[in-house]
Scaffold this active site. Structure first.
Site, short mmCIF file in Angstrom:
data_model
loop_
_atom_site.label_atom_id
_atom_site.label_comp_id
_atom_site.label_asym_id
_atom_site.label_seq_id
_atom_site.Cartn_x
_atom_site.Cartn_y
_atom_site.Cartn_z
N LYS A 1 -7.14 8.77 -6.80
CA LYS A 1 -7.83 8.88 -5.52
C LYS A 1 -7.55 10.27 -4.97
CE LYS A 1 -7.58 7.59 -0.70
NZ LYS A 1 -7.07 6.71 0.34
N GLY B 1 -6.01 5.43 9.48
CA GLY B 1 -5.02 4.79 10.34
C GLY B 1 -5.46 4.58 11.78
N ALA C 1 -10.79 4.12 4.84
CA ALA C 1 -10.21 4.56 6.12
C ALA C 1 -11.07 4.13 7.31
CB ALA C 1 -10.00 6.06 6.19
N GLY C 2 -10.38 3.69 8.35
CA GLY C 2 -11.05 3.38 9.61
C GLY C 2 -11.14 1.92 9.95
N ASN D 1 -5.43 0.27 4.25
CA ASN D 1 -3.98 0.14 4.20
C ASN D 1 -3.45 -0.32 5.56
OD1 ASN D 1 -1.34 2.15 2.68
ND2 ASN D 1 -1.14 0.45 4.08
N THR D 2 -3.61 0.55 6.57
CA THR D 2 -3.01 0.27 7.87
C THR D 2 -3.52 -1.01 8.51
OG1 THR D 2 -2.92 2.66 8.13
CG2 THR D 2 -2.39 1.37 10.07
#
Lengths: 263, 70
Positions: free
Chosen positions: A106, A167, A193-194, A215-216
């Site tokens: 990635k 994040g 992301a987001g 992830n977050t």
């Protein structure tokens, strides 16, 4: 209905996946929580970071790859923390050695620490170098449709526009751009992301995305293990809704019950 | 010939010797059971060559592993 899903599995760099949720392994309390959350997410591809080994620390400290064995998961090493093409390429080469020649990476080249927005100029340079060196590049990028197409044309195996900053949990801020990217794409498009909560993941899939990487949203939930499961369901239901084809939006009502035969 | 040489290991000074192949370094660090990758002076040294790669004075060695990340 399952047949519809199975008729179109996610294929990245020639490998078939049944889960369209890709998850990161950062920010968890410990390895046990990481392993439990990832198991419930159903993800088959998990991202890892490459960092200096802590010299002098306990040698029997468990290694992340013992918890997430590469025999079971497709490990996707990232270049997080790299702010130029050179650092990102170096990190990918180390990852390839670390994972015994595994070519899937990635690529993310970041612009600054406040926004973690991708540095597109450096991303393009790194993508070209890596593709020429035989890497299978999944590339994190902005939601610019022209850049997404260019990255595809360079030979990236998947293009991963952000929904919002890494994040931030702000959701898909520009669904119209994601739609434009999707319309022109010949490779898998994943929102990376987001995503903040389950509905964000569903929205990405309802737009027609091939997958979602997060992830977050899982790791920073109060109960990450439960949120991992919520995300699995959200990605699946968003995908099913996309395949089903939603009803057209209308300004005025349309009665669900027959208007004939009223008493 | 001196018994030990000074290298930089993950950015910190480190002494190794008299045995000074990369495989010796890995053994000293008790990393042999781990998954890691090693770079010497920005060149990746494949695992298959660790037992024959001799470290030299002032070599800059980086040892990396996979950790949690998105």
């Amino acid at each position: 209905m399952r047949n519809l899903e199975q008729a179109s599995p996610l294929v990245i760099a020639g490998k078939t996946y049944h889960s369209r949720l890709l998850v990161g392994t950062g920010k968890y309390k410990d390895h046990e929580e990481t392993a439990r959350a990832i198991a419930l997410s159903g993800a088959e591809i998990v991202t890892v970071a490459v960092r200096r080994t802590n010299i002098g620390q306990s040698a029997d400290e468990p290694n992340l790859l013992d918890v997430l064995p590469p025999e079971k998961y497709t490990i996707l090493p990232n270049t997080a923390g790299c702010y130029n093409a050179k650092e990102a390429v170096r990190t990918c080469k180390l990852a390839r050695e670390l994972l015994d020649g595994h070519a899937l990476v990635k690529l993310e080249v970041l612009g600054d620490q406040k926004t973690l927005y991708p540095d597109i100029t450096e991303t393009l340079i790194a993508a070209e170098t890596l593709v020429n060196d035989g890497f299978d590049v999944m590339v994190y990028t902005s939601d610019d449709p022209i850049i997404a197409k260019r990255l595809e044309e360079m030979g990236c195996v998947a293009v991963m526009p952000l929904g919002a900053p890494i994040g931030s949990g702000l959701g898909i801020r520009n669904p119209y751009n994601i739609k434009m990217i999707l319309e022109n794409a010949q490779v898998p498009i994943l929102v990376d992301a987001g995503v903040g909560t389950a509905s964000d993941a569903s929205i990405a899939m309802e737009l027609g995305c091939d997958g979602v990487l997060m992830n977050t949203a899982i790791a920073a939930a109060k109960d990450p293990v439960r949120m991992a499961y919520a995300m699995k369901l959200a990605v699946e239901s968003g995908r099913e809704a996309w395949l089903a084809g939603r009803m057209p939006k209308k300004l005025y009502a349309s009665a669900s019950s027959p208007v004939d035969g009223l008493i | 010939m001196t018994q030990t040489i000074k290298i930089s290991l993950n950015g910190e000074p480190f002494e190794i010797g008299p045995k000074r192949t990369l495989a010796d370094l890995v053994q000293v660090l008790e990393l042999s059971q781990e998954r890691y990758a090693i770079e010497v002076n920005l060149d990746i040294i494949p695992r298959s060559l660790h037992s024959q790669h001799l470290l030299e004075h002032d070599d800059e060695v980086e040892i990396v592993q996979a950790i949690g990340g998105g």
